[in-house]
Design an enzyme around this catalytic site. Structure first.
Site, PDB file in Angstrom:
ATOM      1  N   ASP A 255       0.770  -1.249   0.000  1.00 56.16           N
ATOM      2  CA  ASP A 255       0.000   0.000   0.000  1.00 56.16           C
ATOM      3  C   ASP A 255       0.801   1.300   0.000  1.00 56.16           C
ATOM      4  O   ASP A 255       0.451   2.227  -0.705  1.00 56.16           O
ATOM      5  CB  ASP A 255      -0.941   0.002   1.200  1.00 56.16           C
ATOM      6  CG  ASP A 255      -2.084   0.995   1.057  1.00 56.16           C
ATOM      7  OD1 ASP A 255      -2.628   1.113  -0.058  1.00 56.16           O
ATOM      8  OD2 ASP A 255      -2.443   1.635   2.046  1.00 56.16           O
ATOM      9  N   ARG A 321     -12.304  -5.725   5.833  1.00 54.71           N
ATOM     10  CA  ARG A 321     -10.850  -5.606   5.825  1.00 54.71           C
ATOM     11  C   ARG A 321     -10.187  -6.576   6.800  1.00 54.71           C
ATOM     12  O   ARG A 321     -10.775  -6.962   7.813  1.00 54.71           O
ATOM     13  CB  ARG A 321     -10.434  -4.192   6.225  1.00 54.71           C
ATOM     14  CG  ARG A 321     -10.855  -3.106   5.236  1.00 54.71           C
ATOM     15  CD  ARG A 321      -9.841  -2.927   4.142  1.00 54.71           C
ATOM     16  NE  ARG A 321     -10.229  -1.906   3.181  1.00 54.71           N
ATOM     17  CZ  ARG A 321      -9.405  -1.442   2.242  1.00 54.71           C
ATOM     18  NH1 ARG A 321      -8.166  -1.896   2.169  1.00 54.71           N
ATOM     19  NH2 ARG A 321      -9.819  -0.533   1.381  1.00 54.71           N
TER      20      ARG A 321
END
Length: 535
Positions: A255, A321
């Site tokens: 990320d 998530r």
């Protein structure tokens, strides 16, 4: 915690203004935080040992409730067109009310770091009122090898039970994420969504690092067998996590990364993967992590009796998530560092069926598409969306960009030029027509073209110039039908393709108007060149 340690941390928190805490947990290990979260009723233990938690009404970030203090430090350095300002007076009132709200609460403190490169590492102290938030951030950031003499450059106080007052604090409502960049202080209240902490750290690094000549990037990255690294930019749904998690390559991170003169480095020590409809066959490593001890699972459905997870259930949110340490991924890097990238891949899921499956970009074109940050939403993903709609998020991460996008774009182009980095635009979207008419680009084609780009095979392929976007498109690649490489040939009606291409070009041109003054002539000329009047 020993008496001496307790006195030290209470003294440090008192210096911050936090006094009269009921109890303080300081740098507790994951097992202790896990046990505490369960004991306090913050989450449920899933089969396999994951911790399932609910984030309540906030199942994602609240970008409209994020503010930056506007003062002499930030007045001329923040991109105010993209960032909401908070006055110093409002922030001070908010800070005082935060400190008062924390009194007599149990506080969980974690001293961590962001940045695998020690030269550019940011020391971060996170203070939360929930054990699972402390566990989450311990997973996501980096555990320092030695905390002796720890001095935080950034402090985050996260109090979900706090409610902001719009009139008193200058907020939109009860939720607030306020960043005081001059003081190195972030206040988060009115939301249980743990991703706000992670992205607050990213935003601060995005502010600090460019001044040091380091490019912060919202991207994934991996490393080939010979040490050659690659960077993958892309918005949600473009395949950033899937394509970078290649078992034949080492995962650097999924990320957030920095690019310095010494190479790449991961900002984080963990992953925060979207797990809705996660497939064990397609994503075996991530799937295994969701069923591992200590993984924090946000808003994932769990059976109350069997404690089995249902990853296909999006009834709470599509944004389910999993947060887990990088060590949960067998192919992950242990150092968090890599060489200067040889390849940059910009991912887009073009739902209009216009872009080719892969195209080579010049440095100027790479900056143009980096500033544009294009992908597309498809019909049915949001209420009222009946046909594909373009999404432009500058630098592939507009919500986390505090400075003018040109700052990041110029750094990227400079690195590309100096190190002769190969740049590609990879379309994982539709072919043969727009969404609803054509079909999704076959994953086998995408993987074959990506592999050819990373291995250097496409460097020697014959190219054609795209009539609408001007970039170079390979005319052949091993294992790929040449027809697939020319999107116009995949449409049953070439004239319909031309009309859709002009429509998409117009969207790009209109979006880029806000960057016209900041971009130089070479970058402006690198965009698509079809007259909008021809739509």
């Amino acid at each position: 915690m020993t008496t001496a340690t307790d006195a030290l941390i209470r003294s440090q928190l008192a210096d911050l203004g936090l006094r009269w805490a009921d109890r303080i947990s300081w740098n507790a290990p994951a097992a202790a935080l896990y046990q505490e979260a369960v004991a306090r009723g913050e989450g449920l233990v899933a089969e396999g040992g994951g911790l399932v938690v609910s984030t309540g009404q906030h199942t994602g970030r609240s970008p409209a409730d994020k503010f930056v203090v506007r003062d002499s430090t930030t007045e001329h350095s923040i991109w105010w067109d993209n960032n909401r300002a908070m006055s110093r007076e409002h922030f001070e009132a908010l800070r005082q009310d935060f400190l008062a709200h924390a009194r007599l609460k149990s506080l969980f403190v974690q001293d961590l770091a962001a940045g695998a490169d020690p030269v550019h590492r940011l020391s971060v102290r996170v203070i939360t009122e929930q054990a699972w938030h402390a566990l989450f951030i311990q997973h996501l950031l980096i555990l320092p090898a030695d905390r002796v003499g720890f001095a935080p450059a950034l402090t985050i106080i996260n109090l979900p039970s706090f409610r902001a007052d719009a009139a008193r604090h200058g907020t939109r409502g009860e939720t607030v994420i306020a960043l005081d960049l001059a003081r190195g202080l972030v206040l988060i209240g009115g939301t249980h969504y743990a991703g706000e902490m992670k992205k607050a750290v990213f935003t601060v690094l995005n502010y600090l690092l460019p001044a040091k000549g380091v490019l912060p990037m919202h991207c994934s990255a991996n490393i080939g067998p010979l040490g050659e690294s690659a960077v993958f930019f892309g918005l949600s749904g473009t395949g950033k996590t899937t394509l970078s998690a290649d078992p034949s390559r080492t995962l650097l991170g999924d990320d957030e990364h920095g690019w310095s003169e010494d190479g790449l480095f991961n900002f984080e020590g963990g992953c925060y993967a979207k797990v809705i409809r996660l497939s064990k066959q397609a994503e075996p490593q991530i799937h295994a992590a969701t069923h591992s001890w200590g993984t924090v699972l946000e808003n994932v459905t769990i059976d109350g009796d069997t404690r089995r997870l249902d990853l296909d259930d999006g009834s709470i949110t599509e944004n389910t998530r999993a947060a887990y340490p990088l060590a949960a991924i067998a192919s992950a890097s242990t150092s968090g560092r890599a060489a200067i990238p040889r390849t940059i891949v910009m991912l887009t899921a073009d739902a209009f069926g216009v872009l080719p499956p892969i195209a080579r970009l010049t440095p100027a074109q790479a900056m143009y598409h980096f500033l544009s940050g294009y992908t597309a939403k498809v019909a049915g993903t949001e209420r009222g969306v009946t046909e594909p709609s373009a999404t432009f998020s500058t630098c592939f991460g507009a919500p986390f960009i505090p400075r003018d996008p040109a700052v990041y774009g110029n750094l990227l182009r400079s690195f590309i030029n100096r190190h002769q980095v190969s740049c590609w635009l990879l379309n994982t979207g539709w072919t043969g027509g727009p969404h609803g008419v054509g079909q999704r680009m076959p994953i086998g084609v995408t993987r074959a073209l990506l592999r050819a780009a990373l291995d250097g095979e496409l460097d020697h392929a014959p190219m054609r110039r795209d009539a609408h976007f001007g970039f170079a498109v390979p005319m052949r690649a091993d294992g790929v039908d040449p027809t697939c490489l020319d999107p116009r040939q995949t449409w049953p009606d070439g004239l319909a393709y031309d009309a859709m291409a002009r429509k998409l070009v117009g969207m790009f041109v209109r979006n880029f108007e806000r960057f016209e003054q900041a971009a130089d002539a070479e970058v402006r000329a690198a965009g698509p060149a079809v007259q909008i009047a021809a739509e």
